[in-house]
Enzyme design. Sequence first.
Site, PDB file in Angstrom:
ATOM      1  N   ASP A 345      18.890  30.694  47.967  1.00  0.00           N
ATOM      2  CA  ASP A 345      20.169  30.003  47.837  1.00  0.00           C
ATOM      3  C   ASP A 345      20.111  28.940  46.737  1.00  0.00           C
ATOM      4  O   ASP A 345      19.070  28.331  46.513  1.00  0.00           O
ATOM      5  CB  ASP A 345      20.510  29.331  49.174  1.00  0.00           C
ATOM      6  N   GLU A 400      20.619  33.670  43.927  1.00  0.00           N
ATOM      7  CA  GLU A 400      22.035  33.296  43.886  1.00  0.00           C
ATOM      8  C   GLU A 400      22.201  32.359  42.693  1.00  0.00           C
ATOM      9  O   GLU A 400      22.008  31.155  42.793  1.00  0.00           O
ATOM     10  CB  GLU A 400      22.441  32.594  45.190  1.00  0.00           C
TER      11      GLU A 400
END
Length: 689
Positions: A345, A400
Amino acid sequence: MGSPQTADSSPPDGTGVIKLDPWLEPFRDALKQRFNFVEGWVKAINETEGGLETFSKGYERFGLNVQSNGDIVYREWAPNAVQAQLVGEFNNWDVTAHPMTKNDFGVWEVTVPAVSGAPAIPHDSKIKISMVTPSGERIYRIPAWIKRVVQDLNVSPTYESVFWNPPAEKQYKFQHPRPKRPESLRIYEAHVGISSPETKVATYKEFTSNMLPRIKYLGYNAIQLMAIMEHAYYASFGYQVNNFFAASSRYGTPEDLKELVDKAHSMGLVVLLDVVHSHASKNVLDGLNMFDGTDHLYFHGGGKGRHELWDSRLFNYGNHEVLRFLLSNLRFWMEEYGFDGFRFDGVTSMLYTHHGIGTGFSGGYHEYFGSSVDEEGVMYLTLANEMLHNLYPNCITVAEDVSGMPALCLPHSLGGVGFDYRLAMAVPDMYIKLLKEKGDDEWDIGNLSFTLTNRRHGEKTIAYAESHDQALVGDKTLMMWLCDKEMYTHMSVLTEFTPIIERGMALHKMIRLVTHGLGGEGYLNFEGNEFGHPEWLDFPREGNKNSFWYARRQLNLTEDHLLRYKFLNEFDRGMQLTEEKYGWLHSPQAYISLKNEADKVLVFERAGLLWIFNFHPTKSFTDYRVGVEQAGTYRIVLDTDDPAFGGLNRNLKETRFFTTDMPWNGRSNFLQVYIPTRTALVLALEETL
């Protein structure tokens, strides 16, 4: 699209990527510097720690570890503390009972001797570390490497740390090997807590029995689990992590999570963990913040250590002990829980000193080099990928990243960061923009296909039409954008098939199919979105009077045979199973032969299949001529207008399409098809059926 060159033939200085992308030539020195910085750390870790393999097993040395004779050894890094003691229910929280000693590196240690050959600290009993700071203040903290924390909201929102050491007969034993790494990655992104139609937090056990069979039925081969690392605030969606080695206790025990992963493996599903190493919760009492009384232990001190937008703390990736902590954290989830890889993330925040705040990326290469790049963040991500792929050849890592940094998904040996895939974050944004700002007759087919194919040669991308981001409160799922209030009144087969519902279902299928076929080398779907989940996602919080109404998934809607959701669910399954058979995700990028703006028709070939989309809101076309390279007889393998998918059955499945030996749209042959308004066909050579 050729596969990236082998590492063997590339220059040993991190510039191999220039052969793949000559536009990087002006940044040759920067690439070398980046490569050498990583190599310097590898060398230092080899010399001081005996290599990454040993270094990344920090959890065997730090935290609480039970020895073969029943002794418990506890170690903690806290250089600022002048005293430290292990306290807990086992010693009545007595700060004099188990004092710790400190070594030259600021690591405290204590051994709690076994009692009659058994650990002296009972399983599941509460413990803490108590420290005294140079100012004389006594502080209590949750051990940084703790494997279990629990919360009793009736008493306090603060988490308590417990010693997790179940007796042998209660420890979950893995029974199934990890599945092979899928050639085509089809990810079902899920959140355990919301995976039930009931207004409550669902459990690992419920996910195992209810969700795993559903995911398998739909034809996905990978699950991406969100919000597993323990986070204090449920509504943070798991992105404010407090305890990096603890699986969230709100869904059950560590053993329950192990069972979930093992059962997924038995079905051939790989399981990815959504890992948050981009930042940490700023909680002091139950997090890492101010752990030894300073603001700069695991994090950068001062403003550099704070993410203003996320209101959280930022790791100091250039610190030896922080690297040990984070690399060991990845190892731990692989070893202890059997995960098969990670979706990292917030990678953009890790790659740049500006963390992506207030920065639009134009795609100019100068943005990926120079002072705005956080060299230590790049180094950590490269080390993490090197370590994972060397130790676990089948490991999958996904970044990401919104910036599009070159070589992010190439190995370190070529000068890359080493990820396997990156997320195509511009694709869902495009759909929301189209649905919010454009009329159906204003869709730009050229821009649609450009956005879907605009990715870096030789680096793999995961495409998605919508993820959890698009479902969160403040936005709506694509189906809600398409149909809105009629979702509540006209999704029953007993009600009229209104123009709004007809359009919504048609575009929902077409958007997913064009994304799947054209958008990448992997595909992702967020749970519920596959069948047009009504409503958005909102966790219980003060602003909604702590309601669970939107923090659930109405998966039961697909089981009601009178509702149209079942059609979208079946289409999603049809799409995944057709990919499983033809493997377009691991085939070279599509060849687009037609982008007709007036007709709103898009035609392309990939994996030997012919894809034909008619996005026109009102026009159907009979005998529409489309080019195709390979001659032969074609049949329909996927039709969005199939009655099994809620369509109007305007093309019969048995129809044969014969090619004519005459060039068309730059292809050697053509065939003619009937393409009704807002439908798509995927055709395959008859002999492949």
